[in-house]
Motif scaffolding. Sequence first.
Motif, PDB file in Angstrom:
ATOM      1  N   GLU A  42       0.840  -1.202   0.000  1.00 61.45           N
ATOM      2  CA  GLU A  42       0.000   0.000   0.000  1.00 61.45           C
ATOM      3  C   GLU A  42       0.873   1.248   0.000  1.00 61.45           C
ATOM      4  O   GLU A  42       0.580   2.212  -0.699  1.00 61.45           O
ATOM      5  N   GLU A  43       1.948   1.221   0.746  1.00 63.88           N
ATOM      6  CA  GLU A  43       2.843   2.379   0.811  1.00 63.88           C
ATOM      7  C   GLU A  43       3.513   2.632  -0.543  1.00 63.88           C
ATOM      8  O   GLU A  43       3.731   3.782  -0.920  1.00 63.88           O
ATOM      9  N   ARG A  48       1.690  10.670  -2.128  1.00 65.47           N
ATOM     10  CA  ARG A  48       1.975  11.473  -0.937  1.00 65.47           C
ATOM     11  C   ARG A  48       0.732  12.201  -0.446  1.00 65.47           C
ATOM     12  O   ARG A  48      -0.017  12.768  -1.216  1.00 65.47           O
ATOM     13  N   GLY A  49       0.543  12.147   0.853  1.00 68.48           N
ATOM     14  CA  GLY A  49      -0.578  12.844   1.466  1.00 68.48           C
ATOM     15  C   GLY A  49      -1.894  12.102   1.386  1.00 68.48           C
ATOM     16  O   GLY A  49      -2.882  12.529   1.988  1.00 68.48           O
ATOM     17  N   ALA A  50      -1.953  11.015   0.650  1.00 68.14           N
ATOM     18  CA  ALA A  50      -3.202  10.256   0.521  1.00 68.14           C
ATOM     19  C   ALA A  50      -3.446   9.439   1.782  1.00 68.14           C
ATOM     20  O   ALA A  50      -2.524   9.098   2.517  1.00 68.14           O
ATOM     21  N   GLN A  51      -4.702   9.148   2.008  1.00 67.85           N
ATOM     22  CA  GLN A  51      -5.125   8.359   3.169  1.00 67.85           C
ATOM     23  C   GLN A  51      -4.669   6.906   3.006  1.00 67.85           C
ATOM     24  O   GLN A  51      -4.746   6.341   1.922  1.00 67.85           O
ATOM     25  N   ILE A  52      -4.207   6.302   4.089  1.00 67.39           N
ATOM     26  CA  ILE A  52      -3.814   4.896   4.056  1.00 67.39           C
ATOM     27  C   ILE A  52      -5.075   4.049   3.953  1.00 67.39           C
ATOM     28  O   ILE A  52      -6.001   4.198   4.738  1.00 67.39           O
ATOM     29  N   GLU A  53      -5.090   3.160   2.944  1.00 62.24           N
ATOM     30  CA  GLU A  53      -6.249   2.290   2.760  1.00 62.24           C
ATOM     31  C   GLU A  53      -5.783   0.962   2.170  1.00 62.24           C
ATOM     32  O   GLU A  53      -5.339   0.893   1.028  1.00 62.24           O
ATOM     33  N   ILE A  54      -5.881  -0.077   2.971  1.00 58.93           N
ATOM     34  CA  ILE A  54      -5.517  -1.412   2.511  1.00 58.93           C
ATOM     35  C   ILE A  54      -6.794  -2.098   2.051  1.00 58.93           C
ATOM     36  O   ILE A  54      -7.721  -2.290   2.828  1.00 58.93           O
TER      37      ILE A  54
END
Length: 130
Positions: A42-43, A48-54
């Motif tokens: 996911e990383e 950049r700056g986007a919400q973490i979403e798996i």
Amino acid sequence: MEIKFQVDDEIAANMTKGAINGLVKQSEAYTIEIIKEAERVEESIRERGAQIEITENTIFQAVRRNKTLVNKKNRKVSYVKLGSELTLFLSGLIFNQKMFAESMIYLISYFLLITAAIILTVITYIKDGE
């Protein structure tokens, strides 16, 4: 977070309590490994700056990448095993007591080779235990 799943009694009918406990521990370790790999996947795709979403797709990619990483680890262990066996074989070939008494360089070379063989053999046993 608690993750649960059911296994049919028919499948686990012949397992002892110790085997079941071992299976639970290994399942937990594998799940944690997949979660960590999913975070890395996911990383790598997140901007950049986007919400973490798996997502489910990220989990599929993590499982696929994890299998490839396991194969790469096995290759590394195979190379170490090969190096161990070659150095042991060579040390057996060049063993010559008369040369030890005649040449200090020969003696030092032999001890360096046998030391490398011992180190590689120990690494092999450590890596196989993982």
